[in-house]
Design a protein around this motif. Structure first.
Motif, mmCIF file in Angstrom:
data_model
loop_
_atom_site.group_PDB
_atom_site.id
_atom_site.type_symbol
_atom_site.label_atom_id
_atom_site.label_comp_id
_atom_site.label_asym_id
_atom_site.label_seq_id
_atom_site.Cartn_x
_atom_site.Cartn_y
_atom_site.Cartn_z
ATOM 1 N N LEU A 122 1.024 -1.763 0.237
ATOM 2 C CA LEU A 122 -0.173 -0.095 -0.204
ATOM 3 C C LEU A 122 0.974 1.325 -0.012
ATOM 4 C CD1 LEU A 122 -2.566 -0.796 2.285
ATOM 5 C CD2 LEU A 122 -3.106 -0.965 0.191
ATOM 6 N N GLY A 123 2.443 0.756 -0.198
ATOM 7 C CA GLY A 123 2.879 2.709 0.272
ATOM 8 C C GLY A 123 3.552 2.761 1.136
ATOM 9 N N VAL A 124 3.489 2.104 2.233
ATOM 10 C CA VAL A 124 3.607 2.494 3.562
ATOM 11 C C VAL A 124 4.590 1.875 4.330
ATOM 12 C CG1 VAL A 124 2.644 3.051 5.997
ATOM 13 C CG2 VAL A 124 1.184 2.865 3.419
ATOM 14 N N PRO A 125 5.606 2.439 4.553
ATOM 15 C CA PRO A 125 7.099 1.345 5.849
ATOM 16 C C PRO A 125 6.130 0.510 6.428
ATOM 17 C CG PRO A 125 7.254 3.551 5.773
ATOM 18 C CD PRO A 125 6.091 3.834 4.889
ATOM 19 N N GLY A 126 7.000 -0.878 6.340
ATOM 20 C CA GLY A 126 6.203 -1.981 7.710
ATOM 21 C C GLY A 126 7.001 -2.705 7.702
ATOM 22 N N ILE A 127 7.463 -2.649 9.624
ATOM 23 C CA ILE A 127 8.232 -3.818 9.910
ATOM 24 C C ILE A 127 7.471 -5.056 11.311
ATOM 25 C CG2 ILE A 127 9.682 -3.759 12.282
ATOM 26 C CD1 ILE A 127 9.042 -0.328 10.245
ATOM 27 N N LYS A 145 9.438 9.190 8.739
ATOM 28 C CA LYS A 145 9.416 10.628 8.850
ATOM 29 C C LYS A 145 9.704 10.937 7.735
ATOM 30 C CE LYS A 145 8.022 12.714 12.998
ATOM 31 N NZ LYS A 145 8.336 13.248 13.967
ATOM 32 N N SER A 146 11.061 10.852 7.346
ATOM 33 C CA SER A 146 11.984 11.601 6.473
ATOM 34 C C SER A 146 12.029 11.135 5.853
ATOM 35 C CB SER A 146 13.485 11.816 7.315
ATOM 36 O OG SER A 146 13.996 10.661 7.979
ATOM 37 N N GLY A 147 11.587 10.130 5.067
ATOM 38 C CA GLY A 147 11.112 8.974 3.969
ATOM 39 C C GLY A 147 12.685 8.301 3.519
#
Length: 266
Positions: A125-130, A162-164
């Motif tokens: 979905l275009g979101v960072p995942g951990i 947050k900083s991409g």
């Protein structure tokens, strides 16, 4: 304000997701949402629900200052539902954490794991995942000092999000040793260990139960997540969701049936 989404596969009332939330509550300027399965969904892989309706239900999450929902679905469903249904219009999560899983997710476990699917769906979905897992399968009620262990890690991940600075198309698979904090040797980048266990089926009642055997003394050619974890390190693996083998893709141009099809087109 950083919007953090938390999910898991052990269910919304599991102790591991509470510990993960406690670690993230220490962050400043963070708004935390918990969206997790209403019951355990371990080992469901990246399954999503098509043939029945998802019904998000608001949930009192241990009295902690978060917004929480339980969902009648899998971890991937939870991330999808949060992204498409539960966030206000124009708002999306900035980062997704999945876990903390009871027991590890090492090597090929990433394909079976609901915990990993939560992080993977975020990346889709275009979101960072951990994804985070803890080596306490045989001591499941004991999360030791895991909150203190992961606080620096989750802080760095959120700052990079947050900083991409986190790459697209990659989720991060984190495995944490079940040790006192002062005995953890450090954090180590790790490759997936694809051969550290063997599947076996054992007779059980009128059927067969899937079991695992862990052979000793397997040869190691690089730093593998299983070996590093068992030697006291927190192992972190960046997992790319594009599984295309581009070397073989190029080699296929020389395959006879590919060449012959090109000639027919010409």
């Amino acid at each position: 304000m950083l919007r953090i989404l938390i999910t898991n596969d052990d269910g919304i009332d599991a102790l591991g997701i509470k510990r993960l939330t406690e670690a993230l509550l220490h962050l400043e300027d963070a708004e935390i949402y918990v969206v997790a399965p209403q019951e355990e969904k371990s080992g469901v892989g990246h399954g999503v629900t098509f043939r029945s309706a998802l019904e998000p239900q608001k949930h009192d999450f241990y009295g902690l200052p978060v917004k929480a929902w339980a969902i009648n679905g899998n971890p991937a469903d939870c991330v999808k539902a949060a992204y498409h249904l539960l966030f206000e219009e124009g708002q999306k999560p900035d980062i997704v954490f999945s876990g903390i899983n009871v027991g590890t997710n090492l090597g090929r476990d990433i394909y079976y794991s609901g915990t990993c699917s939560g992080a993977r769906e975020a990346v889709i979905l275009g979101v960072p995942g951990i994804a985070l897992s803890y080596d306490n399968w045989f001591d499941q009620e004991n999360y030791g000092e895991v909150v203190e262990m992961i606080q620096p890690l989750v802080k760095e991940f959120t700052e990079k999000a947050k900083s991409g600075q986190l790459p697209q198309q990659v989720f991060w698979n984190v495995n944490i040793p079940h040790l006192p904090l002062d005995e953890v040797k450090g954090v180590a980048p790790a490759s997936l260990s694809l051969d550290h266990y063997i599947d076996k089926y054992s007779p059980e009642g009128g059927g067969y139960l899937l079991m695992r055997e862990y052979p000793e003394g397997l040869p190691l050619s690089e730093p593998l997540d299983y070996d590093l974890l068992k030697n006291g390190y927190m192992a972190i693996t960046p997992v790319h969701i594009d599984a295309t083998d581009r070397t073989l893709l190029g080699q296929m141009e020389e395959w006879s049936f590919v060449k012959s099809s090109r000639k027919r087109e010409g």
